[in-house]
Motif scaffolding. Structure first.
Motif, PDB file in Angstrom:
ATOM      1  N   GLY A   1       0.908  -1.259  -0.059  1.00 35.42           N
ATOM      2  CA  GLY A   1      -0.053  -0.145  -0.117  1.00 35.42           C
ATOM      3  C   GLY A   1       0.692   1.429   0.098  1.00 35.42           C
ATOM      4  O   GLY A   1       2.149   1.130   0.095  1.00 35.42           O
ATOM      5  N   ARG A   2       0.175   2.336  -0.001  1.00 36.64           N
ATOM      6  CA  ARG A   2       0.720   3.584  -0.102  1.00 36.64           C
ATOM      7  C   ARG A   2      -0.160   4.708   0.382  1.00 36.64           C
ATOM      8  O   ARG A   2      -1.416   4.518   0.073  1.00 36.64           O
ATOM      9  N   VAL A   3       0.460   5.679   0.902  1.00 36.91           N
ATOM     10  CA  VAL A   3      -0.301   6.837   1.467  1.00 36.91           C
ATOM     11  C   VAL A   3      -0.090   8.175   0.274  1.00 36.91           C
ATOM     12  O   VAL A   3       0.872   8.388   0.135  1.00 36.91           O
ATOM     13  N   SER A   4      -1.052   8.599  -0.261  1.00 32.62           N
ATOM     14  CA  SER A   4      -1.034   9.631  -1.146  1.00 32.62           C
ATOM     15  C   SER A   4      -1.129  10.942  -0.393  1.00 32.62           C
ATOM     16  O   SER A   4      -2.470  10.851   0.117  1.00 32.62           O
ATOM     17  N   ILE A   5      -0.577  11.925  -0.633  1.00 32.63           N
ATOM     18  CA  ILE A   5      -1.023  13.299   0.219  1.00 32.63           C
ATOM     19  C   ILE A   5      -1.137  14.471  -0.993  1.00 32.63           C
ATOM     20  O   ILE A   5       0.113  14.343  -1.684  1.00 32.63           O
ATOM     21  N   ALA A   6      -1.905  15.261  -0.778  1.00 37.08           N
ATOM     22  CA  ALA A   6      -2.071  16.538  -1.635  1.00 37.08           C
ATOM     23  C   ALA A   6      -1.961  17.530  -0.607  1.00 37.08           C
ATOM     24  O   ALA A   6      -2.921  17.627   0.549  1.00 37.08           O
ATOM     25  N   GLY A   7      -1.155  18.613  -0.632  1.00 38.56           N
ATOM     26  CA  GLY A   7      -0.970  19.626   0.238  1.00 38.56           C
ATOM     27  C   GLY A   7      -1.194  20.859  -0.488  1.00 38.56           C
ATOM     28  O   GLY A   7      -0.794  21.168  -1.568  1.00 38.56           O
ATOM     29  N   LEU A   8      -1.780  22.180   0.532  1.00 41.78           N
ATOM     30  CA  LEU A   8      -1.810  23.388  -0.013  1.00 41.78           C
ATOM     31  C   LEU A   8      -1.004  24.226   1.140  1.00 41.78           C
ATOM     32  O   LEU A   8      -1.456  24.121   2.238  1.00 41.78           O
TER      33      LEU A   8
ATOM     34  N   ARG B   1      -4.990  16.802   2.517  1.00 37.18           N
ATOM     35  CA  ARG B   1      -5.968  15.566   2.217  1.00 37.18           C
ATOM     36  C   ARG B   1      -5.093  14.279   2.060  1.00 37.18           C
ATOM     37  O   ARG B   1      -3.858  14.565   1.215  1.00 37.18           O
ATOM     38  N   THR B   2      -5.595  13.068   2.241  1.00 41.07           N
ATOM     39  CA  THR B   2      -4.843  11.939   2.234  1.00 41.07           C
ATOM     40  C   THR B   2      -5.619  10.912   1.486  1.00 41.07           C
ATOM     41  O   THR B   2      -7.052  10.991   1.669  1.00 41.07           O
ATOM     42  N   ILE B   3      -5.185  10.075   0.722  1.00 35.79           N
ATOM     43  CA  ILE B   3      -5.745   8.874   0.209  1.00 35.79           C
ATOM     44  C   ILE B   3      -4.884   7.631   0.308  1.00 35.79           C
ATOM     45  O   ILE B   3      -3.664   7.540   0.194  1.00 35.79           O
ATOM     46  N   THR B   4      -5.488   6.750   1.195  1.00 40.39           N
ATOM     47  CA  THR B   4      -4.748   5.348   1.604  1.00 40.39           C
ATOM     48  C   THR B   4      -5.209   4.304   0.721  1.00 40.39           C
ATOM     49  O   THR B   4      -6.240   3.978   0.346  1.00 40.39           O
TER      50      THR B   4
ATOM     51  N   ASP C   1     -10.819  14.794  -7.075  1.00 42.41           N
ATOM     52  CA  ASP C   1     -10.143  14.725  -5.659  1.00 42.41           C
ATOM     53  C   ASP C   1      -9.554  16.423  -5.386  1.00 42.41           C
ATOM     54  O   ASP C   1      -9.637  16.865  -4.456  1.00 42.41           O
ATOM     55  N   TYR C   2      -8.899  16.677  -6.424  1.00 41.17           N
ATOM     56  CA  TYR C   2      -8.293  18.204  -6.291  1.00 41.17           C
ATOM     57  C   TYR C   2      -9.241  19.022  -6.413  1.00 41.17           C
ATOM     58  O   TYR C   2      -9.209  19.863  -5.468  1.00 41.17           O
ATOM     59  N   ALA C   3     -10.591  19.027  -7.016  1.00 39.80           N
ATOM     60  CA  ALA C   3     -11.588  19.817  -7.064  1.00 39.80           C
ATOM     61  C   ALA C   3     -12.211  19.931  -5.456  1.00 39.80           C
ATOM     62  O   ALA C   3     -12.488  20.869  -4.829  1.00 39.80           O
ATOM     63  N   ALA C   4     -12.470  18.658  -4.714  1.00 39.29           N
ATOM     64  CA  ALA C   4     -12.868  18.709  -3.750  1.00 39.29           C
ATOM     65  C   ALA C   4     -11.964  19.257  -2.620  1.00 39.29           C
ATOM     66  O   ALA C   4     -12.560  20.187  -1.700  1.00 39.29           O
TER      67      ALA C   4
ATOM     68  N   THR D   1      -0.130  16.118 -15.686  1.00 35.81           N
ATOM     69  CA  THR D   1      -1.553  15.983 -16.692  1.00 35.81           C
ATOM     70  C   THR D   1      -2.835  16.065 -15.973  1.00 35.81           C
ATOM     71  O   THR D   1      -3.386  17.017 -16.448  1.00 35.81           O
ATOM     72  N   ALA D   2      -3.055  15.678 -14.973  1.00 36.48           N
ATOM     73  CA  ALA D   2      -4.189  15.729 -14.169  1.00 36.48           C
ATOM     74  C   ALA D   2      -4.432  17.177 -13.646  1.00 36.48           C
ATOM     75  O   ALA D   2      -5.679  17.472 -13.345  1.00 36.48           O
ATOM     76  N   HIS D   3      -3.401  17.945 -13.697  1.00 36.96           N
ATOM     77  CA  HIS D   3      -3.640  19.577 -13.366  1.00 36.96           C
ATOM     78  C   HIS D   3      -4.267  20.321 -14.484  1.00 36.96           C
ATOM     79  O   HIS D   3      -4.796  21.331 -14.353  1.00 36.96           O
ATOM     80  N   HIS D   4      -4.180  19.685 -15.727  1.00 36.48           N
ATOM     81  CA  HIS D   4      -4.536  20.582 -16.878  1.00 36.48           C
ATOM     82  C   HIS D   4      -5.269  19.929 -17.996  1.00 36.48           C
ATOM     83  O   HIS D   4      -5.335  20.419 -19.309  1.00 36.48           O
TER      84      HIS D   4
END
Length: 206
Positions: free
Chosen positions: A55-62, A76-79, A94-97, A118-121
């Motif tokens: 597994g892996r923990v993905s993290i998006a930070g602002l 936010r994290t996604i496990t 997920d980015y929009a949320a 790519t998912a950013h644009h």
């Protein structure tokens, strides 16, 4: 609302009143990052890793900045447990949320700066951006991670996880969230991440 290069941002009155928000993603597996520690001379410390589980923990930070306001860290994290069909990372919705949550928490328009993933644009993300009148988006120059202060968050997080061997991906998620929450209560540390980039926040005249 629009999207362009970082150098062209901050010219409208709405943008001047907005929060400047930097975004980035990172991930962590069960294998802990290497870190330095103390030990008796001649006795190399050993961190035992179970080797079981995946597994892996993905993290998006602002990192969110506005003159006269406390600097914020929102994440936010996604496990991902390694199960078939399970989402492995952040998608456009997920980015929009995450941005919607930041907009609500910050209470004002947002000028977002992120990289060229790519998912950013792509077309899906462009549609989501267009639907949010309070959001203006700019992109970092290609291959310029040193300009993004969120990189400092990941560096600090990796050091905090060094030499820790989580027994499961869920336990790792808890460790990641605990350390990020501690950072949220240290605006001075977040300001230091911004200072490390050399970026200077200026306000154009109306």
């Amino acid at each position: 609302m629009g999207e362009g290069d970082l150098a062209t941002g901050g010219t409208t009155r709405r943008e001047q009143d907005a929060w400047l928000v930097f975004e980035d993603e990172a991930g962590q597996s069960l294998r802990p990052p290497k870190a330095r520690t103390w030990s008796r001379r001649g006795h190399t410390p050993i961190v035992t890793v179970s080797g079981t589980g995946s597994g892996r923990v993905s993290i998006a930070g602002l990192i969110c900045i506005k003159p006269g306001q406390r600097t914020r860290l929102i994440y936010r994290t996604i496990t991902h447990h390694g199960r078939k069909g399970e989402k492995k990372g952040f998608r456009e919705t997920d980015y929009a949320a995450l941005l919607d949550a930041a907009h609500q928490q910050l209470g004002g328009p947002v000028v977002l700066v992120w990289d060229n993933l790519t998912a950013h644009h792509d077309a899906v993300m462009q549609k989501l951006i267009t639907a949010r009148s309070w959001l203006t988006v700019y992109r970092f120059p290609t291959y310029a991670p040193e300009l993004n202060p969120v990189e400092g968050v990941w560096s600090n997080l990796k050091r905090g996880l060094g030499n820790l061997a989580a027994r499961s991906i869920d336990q790792l998620t808890i460790l990641v969230k605990t350390r990020l929450k501690k950072m949220q209560y240290r605006p001075g540390l977040i300001d230091a991440f911004i200072a490390e980039t050399g970026l200077i926040l200026t306000t154009n005249p109306p």
